[in-house]
Design an enzyme around this catalytic site. Structure first.
Site, PDB file in Angstrom:
ATOM      1  N   HIS A 125     -22.604 -19.141 -37.154  1.00  0.00           N
ATOM      2  CA  HIS A 125     -23.251 -19.674 -38.345  1.00  0.00           C
ATOM      3  C   HIS A 125     -23.651 -18.562 -39.316  1.00  0.00           C
ATOM      4  CE1 HIS A 125     -27.292 -18.329 -37.129  1.00  0.00           C
ATOM      5  NE2 HIS A 125     -26.836 -18.562 -35.895  1.00  0.00           N
ATOM      6  N   HIS A 134      -9.657  -9.339 -40.736  1.00  0.00           N
ATOM      7  CA  HIS A 134      -8.938  -9.820 -39.552  1.00  0.00           C
ATOM      8  C   HIS A 134      -9.889  -9.741 -38.361  1.00  0.00           C
ATOM      9  CE1 HIS A 134      -5.011  -9.565 -36.948  1.00  0.00           C
ATOM     10  NE2 HIS A 134      -5.911 -10.363 -36.413  1.00  0.00           N
TER      11      HIS A 134
END
Length: 199
Positions: A125, A134
């Site tokens: 979150h 990446h």
């Protein structure tokens, strides 16, 4: 259209086929022209062709290469999300990004353009990932982590909550990040520390 025909391209092609929203009709790769990717012949990019109207995904793992191609092509970049991924309806994901098998993106996470959330990675979150990041397989980002543009989080790395990773950073495989990491470096170890700086 798929840009790239290496190992990451195989995973992206599989993801697109499983998602079943698009069908790949062309694979472009200037390096391995003439080879086949799942029975699709790999072609060299036509410098005279206008790619602006094509649905395109860049299937190249290296953040700098993805950025270079995205800026050159200015195509209609699509996102792909594997059906086994878990993505909160409150997460935001940018154009051209790739969310691969069994990965998790939780509530209020913001994923930039042309990012890769690789197989089994977890983005908790309130994380913010800038463009071209990446997150490698099985890496875990705790809540509220910020990752700068073109950074690479290595396989199995763990970043604890509320940490900031700079731009153009490489976090080594299996590293545990417990302190903020500055721009333009490679950080490894437990706890992770910068071991090399680069441009």
């Amino acid at each position: 259209m798929l840009i790239g025909a290496g190992g990451h391209a195989k995973v992206i092609l599989d993801c697109i086929e499983n998602e079943a929203k698009y069908k790949i009709f062309e694979v472009i790769d200037d390096v391995i022209e003439g080879d086949f990717l799942n029975q699709i012949k790999v072609k060299k990019r036509n410098k005279n062709q206008d790619y602006k109207t094509l649905n395109t995904i860049i299937a190249i793992g290296n953040p700098k290469h993805r950025k270079n191609i995205a800026e050159q092509l200015k195509s209609n970049f699509i996102m792909t999300i594997h059906p086994s991924a878990v993505v909160s309806k409150y997460a935001k994901i940018g154009k051209g990004s790739q969310v691969l098998a069994t990965s998790v993106i939780n509530a209020d996470a913001t994923i930039g353009n042309h990012c890769i959330i690789n197989s089994g990675a977890i983005v908790e979150h309130d994380c913010v990932l800038e463009d071209y990041v990446h997150v490698a397989p099985n890496a875990t980002l705790g809540g509220g982590v910020k990752v700068g543009e073109s950074s690479h989080i290595g396989i199995g790395a763990t970043i604890i909550q509320n940490i900031s990773i700079g731009k153009n950073v490489i976090i080594g495989a299996g590293a545990v990040v417990t302190h903020n990491i500055p721009d333009n470096c490679t950080a490894v170890g437990i706890p992770a520390k910068p071991v090399k700086f680069h441009e």
